[in-house]
Scaffold this active site. Structure first.
Site, PDB file in Angstrom:
ATOM      1  N   MET A  31     -18.867  -9.184  38.754  1.00 36.39           N
ATOM      2  CA  MET A  31     -19.148  -8.615  37.435  1.00 36.39           C
ATOM      3  C   MET A  31     -18.202  -9.232  36.411  1.00 36.39           C
ATOM      4  O   MET A  31     -16.990  -8.993  36.455  1.00 36.39           O
ATOM      5  CB  MET A  31     -18.957  -7.106  37.446  1.00 36.39           C
ATOM      6  CG  MET A  31     -19.814  -6.367  38.453  1.00 36.39           C
ATOM      7  SD  MET A  31     -19.733  -4.587  38.171  1.00 36.39           S
ATOM      8  CE  MET A  31     -17.957  -4.334  38.086  1.00 36.39           C
ATOM      9  N   ASP A  32     -18.730 -10.036  35.534  1.00 41.28           N
ATOM     10  CA  ASP A  32     -17.895 -10.591  34.472  1.00 41.28           C
ATOM     11  C   ASP A  32     -18.746 -10.854  33.241  1.00 41.28           C
ATOM     12  O   ASP A  32     -19.943 -10.565  33.217  1.00 41.28           O
ATOM     13  CB  ASP A  32     -17.163 -11.858  34.935  1.00 41.28           C
ATOM     14  CG  ASP A  32     -18.119 -12.989  35.289  1.00 41.28           C
ATOM     15  OD1 ASP A  32     -19.335 -12.730  35.399  1.00 41.28           O
ATOM     16  OD2 ASP A  32     -17.652 -14.131  35.453  1.00 41.28           O
ATOM     17  N   GLY A  33     -18.114 -11.379  32.204  1.00 44.78           N
ATOM     18  CA  GLY A  33     -18.824 -11.629  30.962  1.00 44.78           C
ATOM     19  C   GLY A  33     -18.747 -10.485  29.975  1.00 44.78           C
ATOM     20  O   GLY A  33     -19.315 -10.559  28.883  1.00 44.78           O
ATOM     21  N   ARG A  74     -23.546 -13.649  40.458  1.00 45.40           N
ATOM     22  CA  ARG A  74     -22.559 -13.624  39.379  1.00 45.40           C
ATOM     23  C   ARG A  74     -23.297 -13.373  38.072  1.00 45.40           C
ATOM     24  O   ARG A  74     -24.148 -14.168  37.656  1.00 45.40           O
ATOM     25  CB  ARG A  74     -21.772 -14.929  39.319  1.00 45.40           C
ATOM     26  CG  ARG A  74     -20.686 -14.880  38.245  1.00 45.40           C
ATOM     27  CD  ARG A  74     -19.547 -15.824  38.510  1.00 45.40           C
ATOM     28  NE  ARG A  74     -18.443 -15.571  37.583  1.00 45.40           N
ATOM     29  CZ  ARG A  74     -17.246 -16.123  37.677  1.00 45.40           C
ATOM     30  NH1 ARG A  74     -16.980 -16.956  38.662  1.00 45.40           N
ATOM     31  NH2 ARG A  74     -16.311 -15.837  36.798  1.00 45.40           N
ATOM     32  N   SER A 133     -22.573 -13.337  34.853  1.00 51.79           N
ATOM     33  CA  SER A 133     -22.330 -13.976  33.559  1.00 51.79           C
ATOM     34  C   SER A 133     -22.978 -15.345  33.414  1.00 51.79           C
ATOM     35  O   SER A 133     -23.005 -15.904  32.321  1.00 51.79           O
ATOM     36  CB  SER A 133     -20.823 -14.139  33.340  1.00 51.79           C
ATOM     37  OG  SER A 133     -20.296 -15.095  34.249  1.00 51.79           O
TER      38      SER A 133
END
Length: 257
Positions: free
Chosen positions: A40-42, A233, A235
């Site tokens: 979890m990123d962005g 992923r 992002s």
């Protein structure tokens, strides 16, 4: 008028829920992954793009996570792992780290509530990582959440916090060495160790005391789940960023953007 409006909203909600279940039943007739892992990123880029306040992106990301978990469990995915906070994230500004810890504490407390998504779907929660690096309130909350969901058995949610794969591997090797050393010490004290603890031993059955692959895997933080079938992923980045390096040798990697 308010009663009629509320009734309409309720009927609409029930209809949407029924249609979603029908769609999921059709889709789940095919092959369903046993274990999906998410990086979890962005969140910060999302907030910056929309000119949101600091921390707002992480809150939006949490809402998206809850929706994603609901879909996974309704599809019948048994194991879900999320990369929530890397050890490297501690290098960010103290203000941002504290904000993330506060948000994490708030959301962990929410998992313990009886009406939470994990209790609704019978999900057992594990926090995987070097938990001693967390602030004491967050670490204690994580321990309470693991204890509170220990009897849930329908699915497993692993939350990787204060985690990197390299730290996990080093930890597993250290634990394996200490365990093997203790075994050899006990054998030598009973006279059955054939001098394995000393360099001048005769080496009889020495191969039985070498550290094996299974020893390392047993001490991994992620020993609570099988290797993932797919890592997503969110992002659009295509790097693993030190996540599940040991476990991802044969899984699919997907970035939606």
């Amino acid at each position: 008028m308010e009663k009629i409006s509320g009734r309409v909203i309720q009927i609409y909600g029930n209809l949407v829920s029924f249609l979603r279940k029908c769609i999921f039943c059709v889709l789940s007739a095919g092959s369903v992954p046993n274990h999906i892992a998410f990086i979890m990123d962005g969140n910060r880029r999302f907030a910056k793009r929309l000119n949101l306040m600091d921390g707002a992106g992480h809150k939006v990301g949490y809402s998206a996570l809850m929706s994603m978990l609901r879909y996974c469990y309704e599809f019948g995915v048994r194991y879900v792992t999320i990369y929530a906070f890397s050890i490297d994230n501690f290098k960010r500004s103290p203000e941002e780290v504290q904000s993330l810890m506060d948000l994490m504490l708030e959301k962990i407390e929410g998992l313990i509530k009886e009406e939470s998504i994990v209790n609704h779907y019978g999900v057992r929660v594990y926090f995987s990582g070097n938990l001693k690096l967390l602030s004491e309130p967050v670490r204690l909350a994580a321990e309470r959440a693991m204890l509170a969901t220990a009897k849930n058995s329908k699915a497993v949610l692993s939350i990787c916090v204060a985690y990197t794969s390299t730290n996990e591997i080093v930890h597993a090797v250290q634990e394996s060495c200490e365990e093997k050393w203790d075994e050899i010490t006990v054998l030598n004290s009973s006279g059955a160790g054939y001098g394995l603890i000393s360099l001048g031993g005769n080496g009889q059955d020495e191969g039985d005391h070498l550290i094996k692959l299974t020893d390392i895997e047993k001490h991994m933080y992620m020993a609570v789940a099988p290797d993932p079938d797919i890592i997503i992923r969110t992002s659009g980045e295509t790097r693993l960023s030190n996540f599940l390096l040991w476990q991802s040798a044969h899984c699919y990697l997907y970035s939606p953007q």
